[in-house]
Design an enzyme around this catalytic site. Structure first.
Site, PDB file in Angstrom:
ATOM      1  N   ASN A 171       0.840  -1.207   0.000  1.00 37.84           N
ATOM      2  CA  ASN A 171       0.000   0.000   0.000  1.00 37.84           C
ATOM      3  C   ASN A 171       0.869   1.248   0.000  1.00 37.84           C
ATOM      4  O   ASN A 171       1.843   1.332   0.753  1.00 37.84           O
ATOM      5  CB  ASN A 171      -0.857  -0.035   1.281  1.00 37.84           C
ATOM      6  CG  ASN A 171      -1.961   1.009   1.325  1.00 37.84           C
ATOM      7  OD1 ASN A 171      -2.765   1.097   0.398  1.00 37.84           O
ATOM      8  ND2 ASN A 171      -2.008   1.800   2.390  1.00 37.84           N
ATOM      9  N   HIS A 208      -5.040   9.874  -1.940  1.00 39.68           N
ATOM     10  CA  HIS A 208      -5.262  11.149  -1.239  1.00 39.68           C
ATOM     11  C   HIS A 208      -5.021  12.241  -2.282  1.00 39.68           C
ATOM     12  O   HIS A 208      -3.877  12.574  -2.589  1.00 39.68           O
ATOM     13  CB  HIS A 208      -4.273  11.309  -0.078  1.00 39.68           C
ATOM     14  CG  HIS A 208      -4.468  10.304   1.008  1.00 39.68           C
ATOM     15  ND1 HIS A 208      -5.606  10.269   1.790  1.00 39.68           N
ATOM     16  CD2 HIS A 208      -3.672   9.301   1.470  1.00 39.68           C
ATOM     17  CE1 HIS A 208      -5.498   9.291   2.683  1.00 39.68           C
ATOM     18  NE2 HIS A 208      -4.341   8.673   2.498  1.00 39.68           N
ATOM     19  N   ASP A 238      -9.603  10.267  -0.385  1.00 42.98           N
ATOM     20  CA  ASP A 238     -10.197  11.552   0.004  1.00 42.98           C
ATOM     21  C   ASP A 238      -9.690  12.596  -0.978  1.00 42.98           C
ATOM     22  O   ASP A 238      -8.621  12.443  -1.559  1.00 42.98           O
ATOM     23  CB  ASP A 238      -9.928  11.927   1.476  1.00 42.98           C
ATOM     24  CG  ASP A 238      -8.474  11.850   1.909  1.00 42.98           C
ATOM     25  OD1 ASP A 238      -7.567  11.855   1.053  1.00 42.98           O
ATOM     26  OD2 ASP A 238      -8.227  11.797   3.131  1.00 42.98           O
TER      27      ASP A 238
HETATM   28  O1  G3I Z   1      -4.191   8.476  20.273  1.00 42.97           O
HETATM   29  C1  G3I Z   1      -3.458   9.661  20.567  1.00 42.97           C
HETATM   30  C2  G3I Z   1      -4.025  10.340  21.778  1.00 42.97           C
HETATM   31  O2  G3I Z   1      -3.856   9.493  22.884  1.00 42.97           O
HETATM   32  C3  G3I Z   1      -3.297  11.662  21.955  1.00 42.97           C
HETATM   33  O3  G3I Z   1      -3.855  12.352  23.029  1.00 42.97           O
HETATM   34  C4  G3I Z   1      -3.392  12.522  20.704  1.00 42.97           C
HETATM   35  C5  G3I Z   1      -2.625  13.810  20.816  1.00 42.97           C
HETATM   36  O4  G3I Z   1      -2.180  14.248  19.562  1.00 42.97           O
HETATM   37  O5  G3I Z   1      -2.868  11.801  19.638  1.00 42.97           O
HETATM   38  C6  G3I Z   1      -3.556  10.585  19.375  1.00 42.97           C
HETATM   39  O6  G3I Z   1      -2.928   9.953  18.313  1.00 42.97           O
HETATM   40  C7  G3I Z   1      -3.189  10.488  17.033  1.00 42.97           C
HETATM   41  C8  G3I Z   1      -3.808   9.398  16.199  1.00 42.97           C
HETATM   42  O7  G3I Z   1      -3.962   9.835  14.863  1.00 42.97           O
HETATM   43  C9  G3I Z   1      -5.176   8.953  16.720  1.00 42.97           C
HETATM   44  O8  G3I Z   1      -6.066  10.030  16.638  1.00 42.97           O
HETATM   45  C10 G3I Z   1      -1.864  10.931  16.436  1.00 42.97           C
HETATM   46  O9  G3I Z   1      -1.355  12.046  17.136  1.00 42.97           O
HETATM   47  C11 G3I Z   1      -2.064  11.286  14.975  1.00 42.97           C
HETATM   48  O10 G3I Z   1      -0.784  11.509  14.400  1.00 42.97           O
HETATM   49  C12 G3I Z   1      -2.732  10.139  14.252  1.00 42.97           C
HETATM   50  O11 G3I Z   1      -2.925  10.517  12.908  1.00 42.97           O
HETATM   51  C13 G3I Z   1      -3.176   9.474  12.018  1.00 42.97           C
HETATM   52  C14 G3I Z   1      -2.069   9.394  10.982  1.00 42.97           C
HETATM   53  O12 G3I Z   1      -2.357   8.374  10.050  1.00 42.97           O
HETATM   54  C15 G3I Z   1      -0.724   9.096  11.630  1.00 42.97           C
HETATM   55  O13 G3I Z   1       0.274   8.975  10.677  1.00 42.97           O
HETATM   56  C16 G3I Z   1      -4.491   9.726  11.327  1.00 42.97           C
HETATM   57  O14 G3I Z   1      -5.555   9.613  12.288  1.00 42.97           O
HETATM   58  C17 G3I Z   1      -4.715   8.702  10.212  1.00 42.97           C
HETATM   59  O15 G3I Z   1      -5.820   9.089   9.449  1.00 42.97           O
HETATM   60  C18 G3I Z   1      -3.508   8.667   9.304  1.00 42.97           C
HETATM   61  O16 G3I Z   1      -3.717   7.673   8.333  1.00 42.97           O
HETATM   62  C19 G3I Z   1      -2.667   7.497   7.368  1.00 42.97           C
HETATM   63  C20 G3I Z   1      -2.632   6.047   6.985  1.00 42.97           C
HETATM   64  O17 G3I Z   1      -2.490   5.241   8.126  1.00 42.97           O
HETATM   65  C21 G3I Z   1      -1.523   5.760   5.986  1.00 42.97           C
HETATM   66  N1  G3I Z   1      -1.602   6.639   4.848  1.00 42.97           N
HETATM   67  C22 G3I Z   1      -1.702   8.064   5.141  1.00 42.97           C
HETATM   68  C23 G3I Z   1      -2.845   8.334   6.097  1.00 42.97           C
HETATM   69  C24 G3I Z   1      -2.989   9.822   6.348  1.00 42.97           C
HETATM   70  O18 G3I Z   1      -1.886  10.336   7.003  1.00 42.97           O
END
Ligand code: G3I
Length: 303
Positions: A171, A208, A238
């Site tokens: 992926n 994306h 998206d």
């Molecule tokens: O769970 C913690 C929480 O405990 C904490 O308080 C909070 C504070 O920032 O962070 C929370 O974690 C976050 C997590 O999402 C859950 O919400 C992380 O900071 C945040 O970085 C994370 O972002 C995710 C991102 O991947 C990380 O790389 C996005 O939700 C998610 O949509 C995104 O998805 C990725 C795919 O896996 C791979 N391809 C790209 C895509 C978009 O970036």
């Protein structure tokens, strides 16, 4: 049909969404989820930092919640993701010995894949291992740096042993344009894997997109990968501002390629998106269908 999942299934495809365990108590969210989608991907809950925060100590609560809920409703599950340089706990990225890292990686893949054995439609075995830009090579990561190019093959072989029924996908993002060096790099890897019998079944194109939607060559890219003997899936769709025609063009490209087996959007409502401020999804923050919803349904032949 009048919903995304039901319409997709008329051609044997699925239509899925990313879900967050923390939102499963929101009735508007689950109402749309169960009405529209027949596949789910855990947005974060199956990643390494969520499942093996410290070495050998596994946490499956939130991932179980998503998988159990989906399975009970007959929705497919895409597993995301076993090996990724990002959202990787510090204890893994600070390993300096190749043998240690190899056994840690294999143990992680085996334990997580085994937990959900038989319940995962497709696994994103390795995510985003190729570099951006013109090199067409793997990006630096602890896996690449210590184990070399062979880490991807190793991960696929280990995943196949752990869950022989799951389709195993590579992926990545920015591999939608056939002319991009990154696309060519991934293409060469898949061709090499198929020629040597390395177990790979599918390529996930994240999709994306900016407001312009897919590149003109998108359908060509899908068909060219498919011609290597793998399925292709749109795994994290998206589109900035969700233009109706850009969504329709994306979904139509998949419908036009027999081995494009499904589409997953990366969240339900704009308020659920990682791209805050870009309103890139099919439902607004109140859960109402946006114009892109209708164009997507129409592009699949529904109404
Ligand atoms: O769970 C913690 C929480 O405990 C904490 O308080 C909070 C504070 O920032 O962070 C929370 O974690 C976050 C997590 O999402 C859950 O919400 C992380 O900071 C945040 O970085 C994370 O972002 C995710 C991102 O991947 C990380 O790389 C996005 O939700 C998610 O949509 C995104 O998805 C990725 C795919 O896996 C791979 N391809 C790209 C895509 C978009 O970036």
């Amino acid at each position: 049909a009048s919903t995304l999942g039901a319409q997709a299934s008329q051609s044997g495809r699925y239509f899925g969404t990313a879900v967050a365990a923390g939102k499963l108590g929101d009735g508007v969210y689950t109402g749309i989820l169960d009405r529209e989608f027949n596949s789910v991907t855990a947005e974060n809950e199956m990643k390494w930092d969520a499942t093996e925060r410290s070495r050998g100590s596994f946490t499956f609560g939130p991932a179980d919640q998503i998988v159990n809920r989906a399975t009970a409703r007959g929705q497919r599950v895409r597993g995301h993701t076993l090996v990724w340089h990002s959202q990787l706990p510090g204890w893994v990225s600070s390993i300096t010995d190749a043998n240690t890292l190899r056994s840690v990686m294999n143990n992680h893949i085996t334990t997580v894949a085994n937990r959900y054995k038989g319940r995962i439609h497709s696994w994103d075995v390795v995510n985003e291992a190729f570099a951006d830009g013109g090199s067409g090579q793997h990006r630096p990561s602890v896996f690449q740096n210590l184990l070399g190019n062979g880490f991807i093959e190793q991960a696929f072989r280990t995943a196949r042993s752990a869950d022989p029924a799951a389709k195993l996908c590579y992926n990545d993002y920015n591999i939608e344009d056939w002319n991009a060096a990154k696309t060519q790099g991934v293409y060469r890897m898949v061709r090499d894997f198929k020629s040597r019998g390395v177990p790979i079944d599918c390529v996930g194109l994240q999709a994306h997109f900016g407001t312009g939607g897919p590149p003109a060559s998108f359908q060509t890219t899908l068909s060219n990968f498919a011609a290597l003997g793998v399925d292709v899936q749109i795994t994290e769709l998206d589109i900035a501002q969700a233009p109706a025609n850009a969504y329709a063009n994306t979904v139509r490209a998949c419908m036009n390629v027999a081995r494009c087996t499904g589409v997953t959007v990366w969240g339900i409502r704009d308020s659920d998106s990682w791209r805050q401020g870009e309103n890139p999804l099919l439902f607004d923050r109140s859960g109402n269908k946006k114009p892109a919803y209708q164009s997507t349904l129409t592009a699949m032949g529904g109404s």
